[in-house]
Design a protein around this motif. Structure first.
Motif, PDB file in Angstrom:
ATOM      1  N   TYR A   8       0.833  -1.060  -0.145  1.00  0.00           N
ATOM      2  CA  TYR A   8      -0.058  -0.014   0.022  1.00  0.00           C
ATOM      3  C   TYR A   8       0.817   1.090  -0.068  1.00  0.00           C
ATOM      4  N   LYS A   9       2.174   1.151  -0.016  1.00  0.00           N
ATOM      5  CA  LYS A   9       3.246   2.181  -0.122  1.00  0.00           C
ATOM      6  C   LYS A   9       3.111   2.891   1.162  1.00  0.00           C
ATOM      7  N   GLY A  10       2.882   2.038   2.322  1.00  0.00           N
ATOM      8  CA  GLY A  10       2.971   2.544   3.739  1.00  0.00           C
ATOM      9  C   GLY A  10       4.383   2.435   4.348  1.00  0.00           C
ATOM     10  N   SER A  11       5.099   1.847   3.546  1.00  0.00           N
ATOM     11  CA  SER A  11       6.566   1.739   4.194  1.00  0.00           C
ATOM     12  C   SER A  11       7.291   1.162   2.996  1.00  0.00           C
ATOM     13  N   GLU A  12       8.769   1.387   3.161  1.00  0.00           N
ATOM     14  CA  GLU A  12       9.682   0.875   2.297  1.00  0.00           C
ATOM     15  C   GLU A  12      11.043   0.998   2.784  1.00  0.00           C
ATOM     16  N   LEU A  13      12.078   0.500   2.308  1.00  0.00           N
ATOM     17  CA  LEU A  13      13.587   0.640   2.800  1.00  0.00           C
ATOM     18  C   LEU A  13      13.996   1.845   1.814  1.00  0.00           C
ATOM     19  N   ALA A  14      14.621   2.776   2.821  1.00  0.00           N
ATOM     20  CA  ALA A  14      15.202   3.977   2.348  1.00  0.00           C
ATOM     21  C   ALA A  14      16.201   3.693   1.179  1.00  0.00           C
ATOM     22  N   PRO A  15      16.527   4.337   0.060  1.00  0.00           N
ATOM     23  CA  PRO A  15      17.524   4.142  -0.822  1.00  0.00           C
ATOM     24  C   PRO A  15      18.968   4.141   0.001  1.00  0.00           C
ATOM     25  N   LEU A  16      19.886   3.172  -0.319  1.00  0.00           N
ATOM     26  CA  LEU A  16      21.373   2.951   0.266  1.00  0.00           C
ATOM     27  C   LEU A  16      22.061   4.505   0.389  1.00  0.00           C
ATOM     28  N   GLY A  17      21.871   5.080  -0.585  1.00  0.00           N
ATOM     29  CA  GLY A  17      22.429   6.542  -0.621  1.00  0.00           C
ATOM     30  C   GLY A  17      23.761   6.613  -0.408  1.00  0.00           C
ATOM     31  N   THR A  18      24.473   7.179   0.349  1.00  0.00           N
ATOM     32  CA  THR A  18      25.944   7.339   0.593  1.00  0.00           C
ATOM     33  C   THR A  18      26.585   5.868   0.844  1.00  0.00           C
ATOM     34  N   PHE A  19      25.851   4.752   1.095  1.00  0.00           N
ATOM     35  CA  PHE A  19      26.342   3.601   1.442  1.00  0.00           C
ATOM     36  C   PHE A  19      25.912   2.467   0.328  1.00  0.00           C
ATOM     37  N   GLU A  20      25.663   3.019  -0.904  1.00  0.00           N
ATOM     38  CA  GLU A  20      25.237   2.322  -2.153  1.00  0.00           C
ATOM     39  C   GLU A  20      26.553   1.160  -2.643  1.00  0.00           C
ATOM     40  N   LYS A  21      27.492   1.812  -2.683  1.00  0.00           N
ATOM     41  CA  LYS A  21      28.739   1.106  -3.030  1.00  0.00           C
ATOM     42  C   LYS A  21      29.459   0.512  -1.941  1.00  0.00           C
ATOM     43  N   LYS A  22      28.940   0.644  -0.878  1.00  0.00           N
ATOM     44  CA  LYS A  22      29.513   0.147   0.365  1.00  0.00           C
ATOM     45  C   LYS A  22      29.036  -1.252   1.073  1.00  0.00           C
ATOM     46  N   VAL A  23      27.767  -1.482   0.589  1.00  0.00           N
ATOM     47  CA  VAL A  23      27.093  -2.671   1.039  1.00  0.00           C
ATOM     48  C   VAL A  23      27.694  -3.533  -0.127  1.00  0.00           C
ATOM     49  N   PRO A  24      27.997  -5.114   0.331  1.00  0.00           N
ATOM     50  CA  PRO A  24      28.377  -6.020  -0.500  1.00  0.00           C
ATOM     51  C   PRO A  24      27.144  -6.104  -1.617  1.00  0.00           C
ATOM     52  N   ALA A  25      27.626  -6.378  -2.830  1.00  0.00           N
ATOM     53  CA  ALA A  25      26.806  -6.536  -4.006  1.00  0.00           C
ATOM     54  C   ALA A  25      25.907  -7.678  -3.857  1.00  0.00           C
ATOM     55  N   GLU A  26      26.340  -8.823  -3.389  1.00  0.00           N
ATOM     56  CA  GLU A  26      25.596 -10.018  -3.091  1.00  0.00           C
ATOM     57  C   GLU A  26      24.448  -9.851  -2.185  1.00  0.00           C
ATOM     58  N   VAL A  27      24.691  -8.732  -1.137  1.00  0.00           N
ATOM     59  CA  VAL A  27      23.780  -8.273  -0.133  1.00  0.00           C
ATOM     60  C   VAL A  27      22.641  -7.441  -0.624  1.00  0.00           C
ATOM     61  N   VAL A  28      22.990  -6.389  -1.691  1.00  0.00           N
ATOM     62  CA  VAL A  28      22.172  -5.789  -2.550  1.00  0.00           C
ATOM     63  C   VAL A  28      21.426  -6.471  -3.340  1.00  0.00           C
ATOM     64  N   ALA A  29      21.934  -7.601  -3.826  1.00  0.00           N
ATOM     65  CA  ALA A  29      21.156  -8.364  -4.892  1.00  0.00           C
ATOM     66  C   ALA A  29      19.939  -8.937  -3.971  1.00  0.00           C
ATOM     67  N   LYS A  30      20.317  -9.557  -2.978  1.00  0.00           N
ATOM     68  CA  LYS A  30      19.488 -10.463  -1.873  1.00  0.00           C
ATOM     69  C   LYS A  30      18.213  -9.593  -1.615  1.00  0.00           C
ATOM     70  N   VAL A  31      18.596  -8.267  -1.341  1.00  0.00           N
ATOM     71  CA  VAL A  31      17.644  -7.186  -0.576  1.00  0.00           C
ATOM     72  C   VAL A  31      16.636  -6.960  -1.812  1.00  0.00           C
ATOM     73  N   LYS A  32      17.214  -6.702  -2.940  1.00  0.00           N
ATOM     74  CA  LYS A  32      16.024  -6.456  -4.172  1.00  0.00           C
ATOM     75  C   LYS A  32      15.471  -7.475  -4.509  1.00  0.00           C
TER      76      LYS A  32
END
Length: 334
Positions: free
Chosen positions: A285-309
Motif C-alpha cells: 500500500y506504499k505505507g512503508s519502504e526501505l530507504a535508498p542506500l544513498g551514501t552506502f550504495e557502493k559500500k554494501v556488498p553486491a551480493e547483499v544488495v542483490a538479495k535485498v532487491k
C-alpha cells in the motif's frame, strides 16, 4: 439591439455569475475537514513525525483545517480531546497507548466524531479506528543489510518499550540479519521511554564497548553514539542519513499518508467506521519502504544488495511474507 441593452444583459450575467460563485463559498469552506491531533511526545519524535507530516500534507493541499498539540501528558489527553471536539473537529488523530481507556470512553461519548488512533487494541464500533506501524517488511530488509555489514558479528539494538509495535520490528530485523549472517549475535536493550536521546545514547555506548559494530536505532540517540564511536547504524521509521552520511546505512521508512488519506476520504464521504488501518502501513500500500542506500550504495556488498532487491520484489509480489512476531526480543550475545 441598443448598446445599453447589451450592457444591461452583460451586467445581469455578471451579477448572476457573482451570485453563483458566492453561493459556493460556504460549501467550499464546509468541504474542509476539521482535524485535531493529540501527541504525547514532540512533533520531531520519529513515530509522531510521520503522522504529523501526512496531516500537514493534507493541510497544504487545502483539504483540512489542522490543529495539533504535542507533549500532552497522559493525564491531560482526555481533556484536550474533549476540548478539540467542542471546537468542532470532525476527526481526532493521535496515539493512545498509555490512555486507551480514556480515549475509548471519549469515543463512546461522541459516536458521530471519527477517531483514528495508534493503538495495540482492536477497533471499537462505531467510530474508533486503530492504526499501527506494521513496517516489519522494510525492517527485515534492513536486517539483511545489517547482517552483511557487521564485521564483529555483534549487533546492538536499543528500543523504547518492549510493546508489539517495537518488538515486531526488532524481530523482523533480527530475522533478516540472521539470514545473511548466521553467526550474528544481538544485544537488546529497552530505555523505557519514547523520547530520551541521552539514555538511548548511553545504552548504545555500553553495547559498543561489548563489541557491537552495527546498531539498530529504534530510538533517537543511537545514531549519535554510533557516529561518535565510528560504528554503523540502521534507522527506523524516518531516514536520517542526511544527518549521519557516514553512519546510517539503511532505514525502514514508515509512510502514514495511505492511512491518513483513506480516513479523510471516508470522513468526507460520511462513511468512516471502526476498522484496523494496520495493513495500510505495509509495502504493497506504499505505507512503508526501505530507504535508498544513498551514501552506502557502493559500500554494501553486491551480493547483499542483490538479495535485498530480490526479497523486496518477492514481498511486493506476495511471494514472501515477513512474519509478524510481537514477542519481546531477547539478547543472544554471550
Amino acid at each position: 439591439m441598443s448598446v445599453r441593452s447589451v450592457l444591461s444583459r452583460r451586467q445581469v450575467m455578471t451579477a448572476v455569475a457573482a451570485l453563483a460563485a458566492a453561493s459556493t463559498l460556504p460549501a467550499q469552506a464546509q468541504a474542509k475537514i476539521k482535524v485535531a491531533a493529540i501527541y504525547t511526545v514532540p512533533f520531531e519524535q520519529q513515530w509522531v513525525s510521520r503522522i504529523h507530516k501526512a496531516l500537514k500534507a493534507a493541510e497544504a493541499r487545502g483539504e483540512i483545517e489542522y490543529k495539533a498539540s504535542e507533549n500532552v501528558a497522559n493525564a491531560d489527553c482526555e481533556r484536550v480531546m474533549r476540548e478539540y471536539i467542542a471546537a468542532g473537529n470532525q476527526l481526532i488523530v493521535g496515539e493512545v497507548f498509555g490512555v486507551e481507556a480514556a480515549a475509548r470512553k471519549v469515543a463512546k461519548d461522541f459516536p458521530k466524531i471519527s477517531f483514528l488512533m495508534g493503538s495495540s487494541g482492536k477497533p471499537q464500533a462505531p467510530n474508533f479506528s486503530v492504526f499501527d506501524n506494521f513496517i516489519q517488511e522494510p525492517a527485515y530488509l534492513s536486517g539483511l543489510v545489517a547482517g552483511g555489514m557487521t564485521k564483529s558479528h555483534k549487533i546492538g539494538m536499543v528500543g523504547g518499550f518492549p510493546i508489539p509495535e517495537v518488538n515486531r520490528l526488532m524481530n523482523a530485523f533480527m530475522a533478516g540479519a540472521k539470514e545473511v549472517n548466521p553467526k550474528v549475535e544481538f544485544s537488546v536493550s529497552f530505555i523505557n521511554s519514547w523520547f530520551d536521546p541521552p539514555k538511548a545514547k548511553e545504552a548504545t555506548f555500553a553495547m559498543i564497548d561489548q563489541g557491537a559494530d552495527v546498531l539498530y536505532a529504534e530510538r533517537f540517540g543511537v545514531s549519535d553514539a554510533a557516529k561518535e564511536k565510528g560504528k554503523l547504524a540502521i534507522g527506523n521509521v524516518i531516514n536520517t542519513q542526511d544527518k549521519y552520511p557516514d553512519t546510517v546505512v539503511a532505514s525502514a521508512l514508515w509512510h502514514m499518508e495511505p492511512s491518513i488519506d483513506r480516513a479523510l476520504k471516508l470522513v468526507k464521504d460520511g462513511k468512516f467506521s471502526a476498522e484496523d488501518y494496520g495493513p495500510y502501513s505495509m509495502m504493497k500500500y506504499k505505507g512503508s519502504e526501505l530507504a535508498p542506500l544513498g551514501t552506502f550504495e557502493k559500500k554494501v556488498p553486491a551480493e547483499v544488495v542483490a538479495k535485498v532487491k530480490a526479497r523486496e520484489a518477492d514481498i511486493l509480489a506476495g511471494k514472501f511474507t515477513v512474519k509478524v512476531d510481537d514477542s519481546q526480543p531477547k539478547s543472544s550475545a554471550k
